[in-house]
Design an enzyme around this catalytic site. Structure first.
Site, PDB file in Angstrom:
ATOM      1  N   SER A  14       0.803  -1.227   0.000  1.00 36.32           N
ATOM      2  CA  SER A  14       0.000   0.000   0.000  1.00 36.32           C
ATOM      3  C   SER A  14       0.832   1.270   0.000  1.00 36.32           C
ATOM      4  O   SER A  14       0.296   2.354  -0.245  1.00 36.32           O
ATOM      5  CB  SER A  14      -0.932   0.002   1.209  1.00 36.32           C
ATOM      6  OG  SER A  14      -1.838  -1.067   1.075  1.00 36.32           O
ATOM      7  N   ASP A  34     -10.826  -6.116  -0.719  1.00 30.66           N
ATOM      8  CA  ASP A  34     -10.228  -5.025   0.050  1.00 30.66           C
ATOM      9  C   ASP A  34      -9.700  -5.653   1.330  1.00 30.66           C
ATOM     10  O   ASP A  34     -10.203  -6.672   1.799  1.00 30.66           O
ATOM     11  CB  ASP A  34     -11.283  -3.969   0.383  1.00 30.66           C
ATOM     12  CG  ASP A  34     -10.658  -2.687   0.904  1.00 30.66           C
ATOM     13  OD1 ASP A  34     -10.624  -1.705   0.142  1.00 30.66           O
ATOM     14  OD2 ASP A  34     -10.187  -2.682   2.068  1.00 30.66           O
ATOM     15  N   HIS A  69     -15.053   0.235   3.199  1.00 33.88           N
ATOM     16  CA  HIS A  69     -14.818   1.549   3.795  1.00 33.88           C
ATOM     17  C   HIS A  69     -15.969   2.517   3.563  1.00 33.88           C
ATOM     18  O   HIS A  69     -15.900   3.676   3.935  1.00 33.88           O
ATOM     19  CB  HIS A  69     -13.546   2.171   3.218  1.00 33.88           C
ATOM     20  CG  HIS A  69     -12.315   1.371   3.496  1.00 33.88           C
ATOM     21  ND1 HIS A  69     -11.569   1.521   4.628  1.00 33.88           N
ATOM     22  CD2 HIS A  69     -11.735   0.369   2.787  1.00 33.88           C
ATOM     23  CE1 HIS A  69     -10.554   0.659   4.602  1.00 33.88           C
ATOM     24  NE2 HIS A  69     -10.642  -0.054   3.489  1.00 33.88           N
ATOM     25  N   CYS A 105      -7.806   2.468   1.528  1.00 32.92           N
ATOM     26  CA  CYS A 105      -8.877   1.712   0.871  1.00 32.92           C
ATOM     27  C   CYS A 105      -8.386   1.127  -0.452  1.00 32.92           C
ATOM     28  O   CYS A 105      -7.986   1.857  -1.351  1.00 32.92           O
ATOM     29  CB  CYS A 105     -10.075   2.640   0.639  1.00 32.92           C
ATOM     30  SG  CYS A 105     -11.308   1.902  -0.435  1.00 32.92           S
TER      31      CYS A 105
END
Lengths: 374, 605
Positions: B320, B357, B363, B376
């Protein structure tokens, strides 16, 4: 003498030069490999360079042998100009490469060239040409002897300031020998000698290291670890060679004991590794080469060809004799290479061009001869 | 023209003199050579054999290494090596036997060492055993006369004073290899010399090592030096000062503890490396003593690859953390509006595959800012689809990913930023659209080094100003005693608008400081930290492995965290990778916090 004999000399001349060069390359490797390994991490450092110059030299010799030697007379002025230019260039800081305080080399990528070597050839052509042209006038001091020696003197001075005393002396001596052979008066030569004597004396004893050479020459054992070191190591090398030598590559003296083993003192290494037999064979090869040079000079009719061939013969002979004399302790060390053998490309190239000119004289002068008869 | 006859007569008059001269000269040379070689030959040969003049190299004193505050990190201590000079050994078998008993090394091993030594100069000492103890030295010296050709060499050994700390950054020393010898043209090295083999010891070897000296000595029949008559003294190497702060390095090493991974801390204002740790470490003190073949092989074959400097050679999917790149590209290309909400229900159906996710429940509606704060995945899947793989690659490359950062350390890796053309030429396959989604969240083929990630976050913190990172702060010239400082190297500005960086920085601040931020746990009282968590899947493509395997450590995800602080006036940037650490927020982020706090606390006081 018939054309076939000349052809025979032509071939044997070529072969002897190639053999000498091959011996030189072999001995360069043998005497430098370990030093090169330690200093440059490459045992073939000097071998590679000498081989490249050997190939260049053989090519140059073949080309020169096929050019009519009279062309050298025709193109003398540009050659002379180039020589002087290079001799001046080498003195200019930044252009000439300085090694151990001497500016002798012009560098072209990996290979370096010594203009002083070229000067040997140029001066020989110059003196030969003047003797041939002036004939009897050479006996006259003001019109013959003096002008020739001034030009030679100027060139010698340029080389002296590099400083390269060995080459300067070689050029001076070649000129004197040539003038002697060409009929210059003995008293002129002696006068020159008398004039130069104080200068020479000054030169030998003024610089400290040269004076050291002199005393080392007189008695090397007085200072065995400093001034006498090199010549003693040379004795030890030659002496331990005995009759048949230690064998190629087996010499011990070159292992850091003998300085300049691959250049000026290469004869010691040859003596150590191939013994008296090898040393005598090498001396014999030089004797044959010089003998052939004399025969060519004696038998040619064209005066320029005669003095040119004589000059080249003297160039090779003088250096060979001087070098071996120094290495065997007969003369003080002076830095004169052994022709064709010592490591050094410019010297090798110039000597091979010289041999090429001898062959050219045989070809073009010999060709004329057939019609006439001696 | 003169008459030919007269001309010839003249020659006939003078030539014989010349010829006679030459004949005499050659005759003299022959006699002289014969005299030297035949008559005096035996005498000279004897002298030659007792010729004991040697030219030996003298190792120069290697320059010291300090940290930025002048703390000594590497110095030289005396050590003793046992060596043979093969040419001087009188009775080889007996000598080997005796030596074997004195220093506890088998005869077989000694023989092997002698055999292994080739391609060196005569009278070069052959190392039999390194670093022998004082007792062994005394034993050998006491029997000196019975052991001709055996010598104890006193040499300087490198000692790193902080153990394994910063071992990868510092490097180690060992004997110069044949390959390295071949690559050096001048005579500043010689066979048997020790040179730097990794880290700054390698990059700055020429500065550190100095110039070897040579001495010409005379030795006695036992090979011991009896007289020195020429010495060319070695020149001491120059000292170098590293950019790292050893206190911070210690914090980083301790924080990483027994985990595998890497930590890089950079001064954002200069690109100076403040700390660089790679775990597992290796023992560079041991390596510099020269390890035996078995230990060395064990080290290079260790599956944990301790010799690898993971900070610059470890290739990790950024996970991420890569969303910083995807976000930057989205803002710049305006592929999504800044306030455009994306609905996240915990996954996205794309083609035949369902892309999950990380948060099973989703989210909800998120725009860019919240998408970064909460990390997210679904938002970035959509952002990635809008940009395409090449659009993301464009910005990744602008931000310095996918190529070495140019740090002054050896063997830095470049990583990989996939594009369509890359896949076509490297894999001979068409790009699959589904892969774009994985790339958008830093998975799939994306590979980066911790060093690159540190520079990425540093560049973002600087609003686009790039530096070339460096590990050496300055060099102290031994002649003048002056310290030459290396100025920071700015490598230009990233082609991304200033406002874009402001938006990114606000979001990264939110990751730590806003409600629901993924790194809320590392909020600091000392300074406001901005950062981004990452969790790189190790087995992303093998979801069908049995559960017991999934619980094994080697299949756990890599934990990542990049951070900078203070947000308003950035001073330090940090990247942390913990291999198989699990979640970035819980494992990697606390390490970064410790380093940031440790640094800013000191700088402020």
């Amino acid at each position: 003498m018939t054309a076939t004999t000349f052809k025979g000399i032509n071939y044997s001349l070529f072969i002897i030069v190639v053999i000498l060069t091959a011996i030189g390359i072999l001995m360069t490797y043998s005497s430098s490999a370990i030093f090169a390994m330690q200093r440059y991490n490459d045992p073939f450092f000097f071998l590679k360079r000498q081989m490249i110059w050997g190939v260049i030299g053989i090519a140059a010799m073949i080309i020169v042998s096929r050019i009519d030697y009279r062309e050298w007379e025709r193109f003398f002025l540009p050659l002379f100009g180039l020589t002087i230019l290079l001799l001046i260039l080498v003195l200019i800081p930044g252009i000439g490469r300085e090694v151990n305080g001497a500016k002798r080399w012009l560098r072209f990528s990996a290979l370096s060239f010594q203009p002083a070597e070229l000067a040997k050839l140029t001066i020989i052509i110059y003196v030969a040409r003047l003797i041939a042209k002036k004939e009897e006038k050479i006996k006259d001091f003001m019109n013959g002897f003096f002008p020739v020696m001034s030009v030679v003197g100027l060139t010698v001075m340029l080389i002296m300031v590099e400083p390269d005393v060995g080459t300067a002396m070689t050029i001076g001596m070649i000129s004197v020998f040539l003038l002697f052979a060409g009929g210059a008066r003995l008293n002129h030569i002696m006068l020159l000698g008398l004039l130069l004597a104080p200068l020479l004396y000054n030169f030998i004893f003024n610089a400290k290291y040269r004076a050291g050479r002199w005393s080392a020459y007189l008695d090397p054992w007085k200072d065995p670890l400093n001034s006498g070191y090199q010549i003693i190591q040379s004795y030890l090398a030659l002496g331990s060679g005995g009759i048949s030598g230690a064998g190629l590559g087996e010499g011990k003296q070159k292992l850091f004991f003998l300085p300049e083993a691959h250049t000026d003192f290469i004869f010691s290494v040859l003596g150590e590794e191939t013994g008296f037999i090898g040393a005598v064979s090498l001396i014999a090869l030089f004797a044959i080469l010089i003998g052939m040079g004399f025969i060519i000079a004696l038998r040619t009719e064209d005066p320029f060809a005669r003095y040119l061939s004589l000059g080249i013969t003297i160039m090779i002979g003088f250096q060979a004799v001087m070098n071996i004399a120094v290495v065997t302790g007969l003369l003080p060390t002076k830095g004169i290479p052994l022709p064709f053998i010592s490591f050094g490309g410019s010297s090798l190239l110039i000597n091979m061009i010289g041999a090429g000119i001898l062959m050219s004289i045989l070809k073009y002068e010999g060709g004329q001869r057939r019609s006439k008869k001696v | 023209m003169l008459d030919k006859q007269e001309d010839l007569k003249d020659i006939q008059g003078r030539f014989p003199f010349l010829i006679a001269f030459v004949v005499i000269a050659f005759f003299v040379l022959l006699i002289r050579t014969g005299y030297l070689q035949l008559i005096k030959g035996g005498h000279f040969k004897e002298l030659s054999e007792s010729n004991r003049l040697r030219s030996l190299p003298i190792e120069p004193y290697r320059g010291l290494i300090f940290d930025r505050n002048g703390e000594l990190l590497a110095h030289n201590v005396p050590a003793f090596h046992l060596s043979f000079i093969l040419e001087d050994l009188k009775d080889k078998a007996t000598t080997i036997k005796k030596v074997s008993g004195f220093v506890g090394i088998s005869e077989k091993e000694i023989n092997e060492k002698i055999k292994a030594k080739k391609n060196t100069y005569p009278f070069a000492p052959v190392r039999i055993k390194e670093n022998i103890g004082a007792k062994e030295v005394a034993l050998i010296e006491a029997h000196r006369l019975d052991l001709p050709g055996v010598m104890v060499e006193a040499v300087a050994r490198r000692e790193y004073r902080h153990g394994n700390m910063a071992a990868h950054l510092l490097g180690y020393l060992s004997e110069i290899t044949q390959g390295q010898l071949d690559n050096v043209v001048n005579d500043t090295v010689y066979p048997g010399m020790t040179v730097g083999q990794n880290g700054v010891e390698k990059t700055y070897d020429e500065i550190l090592r100095g110039i070897p000296g040579y001495k010409e000595v005379e030795v006695d029949a036992y090979g011991h030096e009896v007289r020195l008559f020429n010495i060319d003294r070695p020149v001491r190497g120059n000292d170098i000062y590293l950019t790292i702060d050893m206190n911070l390095q210690k914090i980083a090493e301790d924080a990483l503890g027994n985990e595998s991974g890497a930590v890089v801390a950079v001064d954002t204002t200069s690109g100076d490396i403040l700390a660089m740790a790679s775990h597992p470490p290796y023992d560079h003190n041991l390596l510099s003593k020269r390890v035996n073949v078995k230990d060395w092989e064990a080290l290079i074959n260790d599956p944990a690859t301790p010799l690898n400097n993971r900070a610059i050679q470890g290739l990790y999917p950024p996970g991420s953390v890569y969303k910083i790149v995807t976000a930057a590209a989205t803002i710049e290309r305006e592929t999504l509006e800044l306030d455009e909400n994306i609905q996240c229900k915990g996954g996205l159906q794309f083609g035949r595959r369902y892309f999950r996710d990380w948060k099973a429940g989703g989210h909800g509606n998120v725009a860019l800012h919240r998408a970064i704060v909460e990390s997210c995945d679904v938002y970035f899947y959509k952002a990635g689809i809008a940009l395409g793989v090449d659009g993301m690659a464009d910005y990744a490359l602008r931000l310095g990913l996918g190529s070495p950062t140019g740090i002054d350390l050896p063997s830095e890796k470049g990583g990989l930023i996939p594009t369509k053309s890359w896949k076509l030429s490297a894999r001979k396959q068409e790009w699959l659209e589904g892969e774009t989604l994985s790339v958008a969240i830093g998975q799939s083929y994306v590979l980066t080094t911790p060093m690159q990630l540190a520079m990425l976050i540093s560049t973002v913190a600087n609003s686009g100003l790039k530096h070339r990172p460096k590990s050496v702060f300055g060099i102290k010239d031994q002649k003048t005693g002056e310290l030459y400082r290396f100025p920071p190297v700015e490598t230009g500005r990233v082609e991304i608008r200033e406002e874009t960086f402001q938006i990114l920085k606000a979001a990264l601040r939110g990751v730590v400081n806003e409600q629901g931020g993924t790194a809320g746990g590392v909020r600091s009282k000392i300074a406001e930290i901005g950062g981004k968590t990452g969790t790189a899947q190790v087995i992303a493509l093998k979801p069908n492995l049995p559960k017991e395997l999934l619980n094994q450590k080697r299949f756990k995800d890599h934990a990542l965290f990049v951070a900078f602080a203070p947000v308003s006036d950035p001073r330090i940037a940090v990247s942390v990778v913990v291999e198989h650490g699990g979640k970035g927020s819980s494992v990697a982020a606390p390490i970064a916090k410790k380093i940031i706090e440790g640094y800013l606390k000191n700088v402020k006081s």
